[in-house]
Design a protein around this motif. Structure first.
Motif, PDB file in Angstrom:
ATOM      1  N   TYR A   1      -0.179 -18.512   7.527  1.00  0.00           N
ATOM      2  CA  TYR A   1      -1.629 -18.482   7.718  1.00  0.00           C
ATOM      3  C   TYR A   1      -1.994 -18.403   9.185  1.00  0.00           C
ATOM      4  CZ  TYR A   1      -6.365 -20.382   8.251  1.00  0.00           C
ATOM      5  OH  TYR A   1      -7.661 -20.575   8.614  1.00  0.00           O
ATOM      6  N   THR A   2      -3.002 -17.584   9.471  1.00  0.00           N
ATOM      7  CA  THR A   2      -3.580 -17.505  10.798  1.00  0.00           C
ATOM      8  C   THR A   2      -5.085 -17.679  10.657  1.00  0.00           C
ATOM      9  OG1 THR A   2      -1.877 -15.937  11.493  1.00  0.00           O
ATOM     10  CG2 THR A   2      -3.859 -16.092  12.869  1.00  0.00           C
ATOM     11  N   VAL A   3      -5.670 -18.519  11.476  1.00  0.00           N
ATOM     12  CA  VAL A   3      -7.107 -18.793  11.417  1.00  0.00           C
ATOM     13  C   VAL A   3      -7.907 -17.489  11.531  1.00  0.00           C
ATOM     14  CG1 VAL A   3      -9.017 -19.977  12.571  1.00  0.00           C
ATOM     15  CG2 VAL A   3      -6.803 -21.089  12.397  1.00  0.00           C
ATOM     16  N   SER A   4      -8.908 -17.335  10.657  1.00  0.00           N
ATOM     17  CA  SER A   4      -9.724 -16.116  10.633  1.00  0.00           C
ATOM     18  C   SER A   4     -10.690 -16.068  11.811  1.00  0.00           C
ATOM     19  CB  SER A   4     -10.520 -16.041   9.332  1.00  0.00           C
ATOM     20  OG  SER A   4     -11.542 -17.029   9.316  1.00  0.00           O
ATOM     21  N   GLU A   5     -11.223 -14.880  12.057  1.00  0.00           N
ATOM     22  CA  GLU A   5     -12.206 -14.710  13.122  1.00  0.00           C
ATOM     23  C   GLU A   5     -13.461 -15.521  12.825  1.00  0.00           C
ATOM     24  OE1 GLU A   5     -11.828 -13.201  16.067  1.00  0.00           O
ATOM     25  OE2 GLU A   5      -9.730 -13.011  15.422  1.00  0.00           O
ATOM     26  N   LYS A   6     -13.810 -15.632  11.537  1.00  0.00           N
ATOM     27  CA  LYS A   6     -15.005 -16.386  11.156  1.00  0.00           C
ATOM     28  C   LYS A   6     -14.860 -17.849  11.533  1.00  0.00           C
ATOM     29  CE  LYS A   6     -18.984 -17.206   9.782  1.00  0.00           C
ATOM     30  NZ  LYS A   6     -20.116 -16.675  10.567  1.00  0.00           N
ATOM     31  N   VAL A   7     -13.713 -18.441  11.245  1.00  0.00           N
ATOM     32  CA  VAL A   7     -13.476 -19.850  11.590  1.00  0.00           C
ATOM     33  C   VAL A   7     -13.465 -20.036  13.112  1.00  0.00           C
ATOM     34  CG1 VAL A   7     -11.774 -21.717  11.519  1.00  0.00           C
ATOM     35  CG2 VAL A   7     -12.299 -20.438   9.449  1.00  0.00           C
ATOM     36  N   LYS A   8     -12.925 -19.062  13.824  1.00  0.00           N
ATOM     37  CA  LYS A   8     -12.935 -19.136  15.291  1.00  0.00           C
ATOM     38  C   LYS A   8     -14.370 -19.126  15.823  1.00  0.00           C
ATOM     39  CE  LYS A   8      -8.437 -16.900  15.964  1.00  0.00           C
ATOM     40  NZ  LYS A   8      -7.759 -15.670  16.460  1.00  0.00           N
ATOM     41  N   GLU A   9     -15.231 -18.323  15.188  1.00  0.00           N
ATOM     42  CA  GLU A   9     -16.644 -18.276  15.587  1.00  0.00           C
ATOM     43  C   GLU A   9     -17.311 -19.628  15.357  1.00  0.00           C
ATOM     44  OE1 GLU A   9     -18.664 -15.182  13.496  1.00  0.00           O
ATOM     45  OE2 GLU A   9     -17.287 -13.607  14.198  1.00  0.00           O
ATOM     46  N   ILE A  10     -17.050 -20.229  14.179  1.00  0.00           N
ATOM     47  CA  ILE A  10     -17.631 -21.538  13.856  1.00  0.00           C
ATOM     48  C   ILE A  10     -17.127 -22.591  14.836  1.00  0.00           C
ATOM     49  CG2 ILE A  10     -17.727 -23.376  12.114  1.00  0.00           C
ATOM     50  CD1 ILE A  10     -17.483 -21.140   9.976  1.00  0.00           C
ATOM     51  N   ALA A  11     -15.849 -22.527  15.154  1.00  0.00           N
ATOM     52  CA  ALA A  11     -15.258 -23.474  16.113  1.00  0.00           C
ATOM     53  C   ALA A  11     -15.962 -23.389  17.461  1.00  0.00           C
ATOM     54  CB  ALA A  11     -13.768 -23.186  16.275  1.00  0.00           C
ATOM     55  N   SER A  12     -16.244 -22.160  17.895  1.00  0.00           N
ATOM     56  CA  SER A  12     -16.923 -21.957  19.170  1.00  0.00           C
ATOM     57  C   SER A  12     -18.348 -22.516  19.135  1.00  0.00           C
ATOM     58  CB  SER A  12     -16.957 -20.455  19.487  1.00  0.00           C
ATOM     59  OG  SER A  12     -17.627 -20.215  20.702  1.00  0.00           O
ATOM     60  N   GLU A  13     -19.047 -22.319  18.015  1.00  0.00           N
ATOM     61  CA  GLU A  13     -20.420 -22.833  17.870  1.00  0.00           C
ATOM     62  C   GLU A  13     -20.436 -24.360  17.940  1.00  0.00           C
ATOM     63  OE1 GLU A  13     -22.426 -21.353  14.398  1.00  0.00           O
ATOM     64  OE2 GLU A  13     -21.529 -19.367  14.635  1.00  0.00           O
ATOM     65  N   ILE A  14     -19.495 -24.996  17.261  1.00  0.00           N
ATOM     66  CA  ILE A  14     -19.442 -26.467  17.237  1.00  0.00           C
ATOM     67  C   ILE A  14     -19.093 -27.013  18.614  1.00  0.00           C
ATOM     68  CG2 ILE A  14     -18.176 -28.457  16.300  1.00  0.00           C
ATOM     69  CD1 ILE A  14     -18.021 -26.954  13.634  1.00  0.00           C
ATOM     70  N   GLU A  15     -18.166 -26.353  19.318  1.00  0.00           N
ATOM     71  CA  GLU A  15     -17.801 -26.799  20.668  1.00  0.00           C
ATOM     72  C   GLU A  15     -18.973 -26.658  21.632  1.00  0.00           C
ATOM     73  OE1 GLU A  15     -14.302 -24.705  21.861  1.00  0.00           O
ATOM     74  OE2 GLU A  15     -13.038 -25.652  20.331  1.00  0.00           O
ATOM     75  N   THR A  16     -19.731 -25.560  21.477  1.00  0.00           N
ATOM     76  CA  THR A  16     -20.901 -25.348  22.338  1.00  0.00           C
ATOM     77  C   THR A  16     -21.967 -26.398  22.058  1.00  0.00           C
ATOM     78  OG1 THR A  16     -20.490 -22.960  22.412  1.00  0.00           O
ATOM     79  CG2 THR A  16     -22.714 -23.715  22.983  1.00  0.00           C
ATOM     80  N   LEU A  17     -22.170 -26.715  20.772  1.00  0.00           N
ATOM     81  CA  LEU A  17     -23.196 -27.674  20.368  1.00  0.00           C
ATOM     82  C   LEU A  17     -22.859 -29.103  20.800  1.00  0.00           C
ATOM     83  CD1 LEU A  17     -25.824 -28.217  18.719  1.00  0.00           C
ATOM     84  CD2 LEU A  17     -24.347 -28.507  16.703  1.00  0.00           C
ATOM     85  N   THR A  18     -21.588 -29.466  20.698  1.00  0.00           N
ATOM     86  CA  THR A  18     -21.190 -30.864  20.927  1.00  0.00           C
ATOM     87  C   THR A  18     -20.552 -31.109  22.285  1.00  0.00           C
ATOM     88  OG1 THR A  18     -18.969 -30.535  19.980  1.00  0.00           O
ATOM     89  CG2 THR A  18     -20.755 -31.134  18.460  1.00  0.00           C
ATOM     90  N   GLY A  19     -19.939 -30.068  22.853  1.00  0.00           N
ATOM     91  CA  GLY A  19     -19.233 -30.237  24.118  1.00  0.00           C
ATOM     92  C   GLY A  19     -17.821 -30.773  23.954  1.00  0.00           C
ATOM     93  N   TYR A  20     -17.386 -30.955  22.696  1.00  0.00           N
ATOM     94  CA  TYR A  20     -16.039 -31.476  22.439  1.00  0.00           C
ATOM     95  C   TYR A  20     -15.068 -30.344  22.096  1.00  0.00           C
ATOM     96  CZ  TYR A  20     -17.713 -36.315  22.230  1.00  0.00           C
ATOM     97  OH  TYR A  20     -18.243 -37.547  22.539  1.00  0.00           O
TER      98      TYR A  20
END
Length: 372
Positions: free
Chosen positions: A337-356
């Motif tokens: 398994y390799t993380v999808s582009e969609k999950v990478k996008e969500i990860a980026s949104e959460i990091e931007t929102l929270t700073g973590y």
């Protein structure tokens, strides 16, 4: 004399051949009988499932209702979403908070069942693109949006779900004769604090906990135990309790008489909402005795708590994409398994929102190691 002996040998040989033929015919008859018994048992099981199927609250999804990220396909596994609703009136559709969100996988070859509890306050991207808590999906869009939220954020291919409420769980435990749980001292107070409410919703008598230690819990007590989150660990220890209760029920069902299972079906199934088709259920029921409960965990694996603008107190994944990668390694060890582009996008949104980020987890772990 030699001819006479030869004749005797021939006669003996013929006799042995006749006996072998009789034994062979008997073996064939036994094999045919066993095959008939197996076929009859399968037909009876299928007939039983068909007879009881109409007791469920069945939800049918139209084609295209359930969405899956590109490339998300877990070969050799069956993945199901399990939801525990907080409804007091038996409402199992939208408008209900899913206090319990579990992803369960069945290895179709080994029949091992694994479970992962998704913490209900985990930051996830909803179907409208907003970042909200995981349990928001069920409240606003029912089981369909909840399944799609899990598929979208975790790269899963969930097609079916099962939802139960307080009363269904309490009734199941009572019909099984209770479950044994080791109650900690700090849990006694909170169980008694919420026990009366749970019993009232389930239409049962509240029997308060008198002491800590290993004891037999009835339905209302077991549900209250699975609900409390006021002890150390909060929602994290609550999900551990939820999984423990399910494990205890699972183990008891496997060793329960058919008559008791029949009572559970008649009383509890009308309180269960599911999308499983009759064909799906027949397939699952055929392998029921082979299932083995494996390890269980909570998601996200690496996390922190925080107050997020517009969302409130939340569970923040430290490295969302890395957590999803670890989730697949746990649930689907045979798959690459390799993380999808969609999950990478969500990860980026959460990091931007929270700073973590995942780096925060690494630094925290390193600090802990240095302190030790």
């Amino acid at each position: 004399m030699l001819i006479s002996i030869g004749d005797d040998n021939i006669k003996k040989g013929i006799g042995l051949m006749k006996k072998k033929r009789k034994k062979s015919r008997r073996k064939k008859r036994v094999l045919f009988l066993l095959a008939e018994i197996v076929i009859l048992a399968v037909l009876l099981a299928v007939g039983y499932v068909i007879l009881k199927y109409d007791k469920f609250q069945v939800t049918s999804f139209d084609e295209g209702d359930i969405k899956v990220n590109e490339g998300a396909n877990q070969e050799g596994y069956t993945t199901v979403a399990l939801f525990g609703g907080d409804s007091r009136e038996g409402q199992l559709e939208e408008g209900t908070h899913a206090d319990c969100i579990i992803v369960a996988t069945i290895d179709n070859q080994t029949k091992e069942v694994k479970m992962v509890s998704v913490y209900r306050d985990t930051l996830t991207e909803q179907m409208n693109g907003e970042i909200k808590k995981a349990n928001n999906a069920y409240f606003t869009g029912g089981p369909q949006d909840a399944i799609n939220m899990l598929n979208k954020n975790l790269d899963l291919d969930i097609q079916n779900y099962v939802t139960v409420d307080f009363k269904a769980l309490a009734d199941t435990v009572d019909l099984l004769g209770g479950i044994e749980v080791d109650i900690k001292e700090e849990e006694v107070q909170y169980m008694n604090e919420f026990l009366e409410e749970t019993a009232q919703v389930a239409g049962k008598e509240a029997k308060f906990i008198e002491h800590s230690g290993n004891q037999l819990l009835d339905g209302s007590q077991a549900v209250t135990y699975a609900r409390i989150r006021s002890t150390a660990g909060g929602d994290y220890t609550r999900t551990e309790r939820q999984r423990l209760v399910l494990e205890k029920i699972f183990d008891k069902v496997l060793h329960t008489k058919l008559g008791t299972i029949n009572k559970i079906i008649d009383e509890v199934f009308p309180q269960v909402s599911t999308s499983f088709s009759l064909k799906n259920l027949i397939g699952l029921a055929a392998d029921a005795t082979q299932y083995q409960l494996g390890e269980a965990k909570g998601f996200p694996f690496e996390l922190t708590d925080g107050n997020v603008d517009g969302v409130g107190s939340s569970v923040i994944p430290l490295g969302f994409a890395e957590n999803v990668q670890e989730l697949h390694e746990f649930l689907y060890p045979k798959d690459e398994y390799t993380v999808s582009e969609k999950v990478k996008e969500i990860a980026s949104e959460i990091e931007t929102l929270t700073g973590y980020t995942r780096a925060d987890y690494t630094e925290s772990a390193q600090d802990t190691e240095n302190q030790e």
